[in-house]
Write a protein that holds these residues in place. Structure first.
Motif, PDB file in Angstrom:
ATOM      1  N   THR A   1      44.958  55.654  18.727  1.00 46.46           N
ATOM      2  CA  THR A   1      45.867  54.681  19.328  1.00 46.46           C
ATOM      3  C   THR A   1      47.243  55.324  19.462  1.00 46.46           C
ATOM      4  O   THR A   1      47.544  56.325  18.802  1.00 46.46           O
TER       5      THR A   1
ATOM      6  N   LYS B   1      50.026  54.141  18.410  1.00 43.26           N
ATOM      7  CA  LYS B   1      50.791  53.993  17.167  1.00 43.26           C
ATOM      8  C   LYS B   1      50.482  55.136  16.201  1.00 43.26           C
ATOM      9  O   LYS B   1      51.398  55.752  15.634  1.00 43.26           O
TER      10      LYS B   1
ATOM     11  N   GLN C   1      51.945  58.408  17.440  1.00 45.77           N
ATOM     12  CA  GLN C   1      53.372  58.561  17.165  1.00 45.77           C
ATOM     13  C   GLN C   1      53.620  58.904  15.697  1.00 45.77           C
ATOM     14  O   GLN C   1      54.481  59.734  15.377  1.00 45.77           O
TER      15      GLN C   1
ATOM     16  N   ARG D   1      51.650  62.186  24.463  1.00 39.88           N
ATOM     17  CA  ARG D   1      52.533  61.018  24.391  1.00 39.88           C
ATOM     18  C   ARG D   1      53.305  60.839  25.696  1.00 39.88           C
ATOM     19  O   ARG D   1      53.506  59.719  26.162  1.00 39.88           O
TER      20      ARG D   1
ATOM     21  N   THR E   1      51.609  51.041  26.125  1.00 37.70           N
ATOM     22  CA  THR E   1      51.994  50.779  24.734  1.00 37.70           C
ATOM     23  C   THR E   1      50.973  49.951  23.996  1.00 37.70           C
ATOM     24  O   THR E   1      51.019  49.842  22.791  1.00 37.70           O
ATOM     25  N   SER E   2      50.045  49.275  24.689  1.00 42.69           N
ATOM     26  CA  SER E   2      49.052  48.476  23.993  1.00 42.69           C
ATOM     27  C   SER E   2      47.664  48.951  24.294  1.00 42.69           C
ATOM     28  O   SER E   2      46.899  48.294  24.938  1.00 42.69           O
TER      29      SER E   2
END
Length: 205
Positions: free
Chosen positions: A95, A97, A100, A179, A186-187
């Motif tokens: 994902t 998240k 990152q 990225r 973002t989702s």
């Protein structure tokens, strides 16, 4: 969400085009990251971290220098292990998240690796090997063997840390590139409806 109404007043909820694109992007991101083999790089980081920490144990039984006083092998080794674990998690749960988080941890690992390399280099330069002074038994004095062992261990730790610096930098480069490619999504954990669903209008008579 797309809605279609037929002549018999049957309402059909069609597949959301945006959700389908989102799912496709998530699959593309996972495929792109797996091409970089984060699991292999993560395992390498974990192994290097464990090796750095285990190889540093003899330093605590020899003359204490800056490397041992500052605990360089321990905090650098733990950082390597943390970066490796996050990379392995990213391979299983892809994902944005986690990507990152992995990028941040890998960046920190790269910076700390460079700091550790500098400390090792300065320590080795400041603590040269003591020349051999022959004893009555024909061998060298104890101080010679102690400093020789210390420099050998630090040289090994320096090589391991250089390898870790290279691996962390590669991981950072790969993750930063992915990225930038997929950052606008973002989702990525949202899932698109798999099949259209049909709803029949209620009978008003």
């Amino acid at each position: 969400m797309a809605v279609a109404v037929s002549k018999d007043l049957t309402v059909q909820v069609l597949e959301d085009v945006n959700a389908a694109k989102l799912t496709d992007r998530q699959q593309a991101l996972q495929a792109a990251i797996q091409r970089g083999e984060p699991k292999c790089l993560g395992v390498s980081q974990v192994m290097l971290g464990l090796m750095v920490m285990s190889y540093s144990i003899p330093l605590h039984f020899t003359e204490l220098t800056e490397v041992a006083r500052l605990g360089v092998p321990w905090w650098s080794g733990l950082t390597f292990i943390a970066a490796g674990v996050v990379a392995i998690i990213l391979d299983k749960h892809c994902t944005m998240k986690i990507l990152q988080v992995c990028l941040i941890v890998s960046g920190v690992s790269t910076v700390l690796s460079v700091v550790a390399v500098i400390i090792y280099s300065v320590d080795i330069d400041k603590n040269p090997e003591v020349p051999c002074i022959k004893t009555l038994h024909g061998g060298c004095n104890e101080n010679h063997y102690t400093t020789k062992l210390s420099r050998g261990v630090k040289s090994s730790l320096l090589l391991f840390t250089l390898a870790q610096t290279a691996i962390s930098a590669i991981v950072c480069f790969l993750l930063f590139r992915q990225r930038r490619s997929f950052g606008q999504y973002t989702s990525l954990t949202q899932a698109a409806p798999s099949t259209p669903t049909a709803h029949t209008a209620p009978d008003l008579n």
